[in-house]
Design a protein around this motif. Structure first.
Motif, PDB file in Angstrom:
ATOM      1  N   PHE A 115       0.925  -1.268   0.010  1.00 20.99           N
ATOM      2  CA  PHE A 115       0.101   0.069   0.014  1.00 20.99           C
ATOM      3  C   PHE A 115       0.853   1.432   0.161  1.00 20.99           C
ATOM      4  O   PHE A 115       0.449   2.465  -0.449  1.00 20.99           O
ATOM      5  CB  PHE A 115      -0.901   0.008   1.031  1.00 20.99           C
ATOM      6  N   LEU A 116       2.044   1.176   0.430  1.00 23.05           N
ATOM      7  CA  LEU A 116       3.024   2.277   0.341  1.00 23.05           C
ATOM      8  C   LEU A 116       3.841   2.586  -0.859  1.00 23.05           C
ATOM      9  O   LEU A 116       4.831   3.192  -0.924  1.00 23.05           O
ATOM     10  CB  LEU A 116       3.792   2.293   1.661  1.00 23.05           C
ATOM     11  N   ALA A 117       3.446   1.538  -1.865  1.00 26.57           N
ATOM     12  CA  ALA A 117       4.317   1.443  -3.114  1.00 26.57           C
ATOM     13  C   ALA A 117       4.762   3.010  -3.689  1.00 26.57           C
ATOM     14  O   ALA A 117       6.122   2.924  -3.945  1.00 26.57           O
ATOM     15  CB  ALA A 117       3.806   0.559  -4.220  1.00 26.57           C
ATOM     16  N   PRO A 118       3.987   3.724  -3.817  1.00 24.61           N
ATOM     17  CA  PRO A 118       4.403   5.160  -4.487  1.00 24.61           C
ATOM     18  C   PRO A 118       5.435   5.770  -3.594  1.00 24.61           C
ATOM     19  O   PRO A 118       6.337   6.429  -4.302  1.00 24.61           O
ATOM     20  CB  PRO A 118       3.175   5.726  -4.724  1.00 24.61           C
ATOM     21  N   HIS A 119       5.341   5.646  -2.426  1.00 22.48           N
ATOM     22  CA  HIS A 119       6.249   6.535  -1.380  1.00 22.48           C
ATOM     23  C   HIS A 119       7.564   5.321  -1.560  1.00 22.48           C
ATOM     24  O   HIS A 119       8.694   6.181  -1.260  1.00 22.48           O
ATOM     25  CB  HIS A 119       5.693   6.475   0.008  1.00 22.48           C
TER      26      HIS A 119
END
Length: 203
Positions: A115-119
Motif C-alpha cells: 500500500f505504500l508502493a508510490p512512497h
C-alpha cells in the motif's frame, strides 16, 4: 548504510538483517510483482493461521532457477523450493525461529509494502539516483546483490534495479548474484555473508 573510512556504502540485499519480512523484493522498492509471482501471504487457499508458518518455510528454501543471465522471467522459480540444500529454518531450533520471525508483524510489513508502493518507489529513486543526494554524500557507493537461490522475487527485483539504473544513464548501482546461496546466507554461512558486505564496501 555502512560507513567505512570516508566511503559510505548503501547495500540493497536480497535477504533480511533482522526478520523474515525485510527483503529486496519488488514491493519494497515500489515496483509491481514479477510475472507468475507467488507467496503464501494473502493466498486464499491457505488458512490464515497457516500463512505465516508456510511463509517461513517457503522463504528460507533454496530455489533452483534456470539461466539467470538471460534475464528471462520464465526461468525463475517462484513456488516450490529445491529439496537440497534443505531450507535454512530446518537447521534452527524453535527458540531461534521465534526470535527470528515476527508473526503477525510480518504480514503487516508485507501489507505496508504493497500500500505504500508510490512512497517506496520515490524513496528508492531518490536514494539511488538523485543528484542532490550524491552531492551530499559524494563517496557513497550503492550495491545491490541477490543470492542466486533466493525465491523468484529476488532475481526479478535485481533486474528491476538494473533497468532503473540504465534508465538513469547507468553507473549508479553495482549489481551481482551471489552463487550457491539463498535468502538467508547470514544464517547458513555468516562468514560468507560478512565477506559479501565487505566486498561491496571495497568495490
Amino acid at each position: 548504510m555502512i560507513i567505512h573510512d570516508k566511503h559510505p556504502a548503501t547495500i540493497l540485499q536480497s535477504h533480511p538483517s533482522e526478520s523474515l519480512t525485510q527483503s529486496i523484493d519488488a514491493a519494497s522498492i515500489g515496483h509491481a510483482p514479477p510475472p507468475n509471482s507467488w507467496a503464501p501471504f494473502f493466498n486464499p487457499t491457505i488458512p490464515e493461521e497457516l500463512q505465516f508458518p508456510s511463509f517461513t518455510q517457503w522463504v528460507t528454501g533454496y530455489f533452483n532457477h534456470g539461466d539467470l543471465s538471460t534475464r528471462d522471467p520464465n526461468v525463475v522459480s517462484h513456488v516450490v523450493p529445491a529439496t537440497s540444500p534443505i531450507p535454512s529454518i530446518y537447521n534452527m531450533s524453535e527458540e531461534e525461529i521465534a526470535r527470528a520471525s515476527n508473526n503477525p508483524i510480518g504480514a503487516l510489513d508485507a501489507a505496508q509494502m504493497v500500500f505504500l508502493a508510490p512512497h517506496l518507489l520515490g524513496a528508492f529513486r531518490k536514494a539511488c539516483f538523485d543528484e542532490r543526494i550524491k552531492q551530499i554524500l559524494p563517496y557513497m557507493k550503492i550495491s545491490a546483490f541477490c543470492c542466486e537461490h533466493t525465491g523468484g522475487y529476488g532475481p526479478a527485483t535485481l533486474w528491476d534495479i538494473e533497468d532503473e539504473d540504465k534508465e538513469h544513464e547507468g553507473g549508479h548501482v553495482k549489481t551481482r548474484f551471489i552463487p550457491q546461496a539463498n535468502h538467508f546466507t547470514h544464517w547458513d554461512d555468516p562468514n560468507r555473508a560478512l565477506e559479501v558486505y565487505l566486498s561491496c564496501i571495497r568495490a
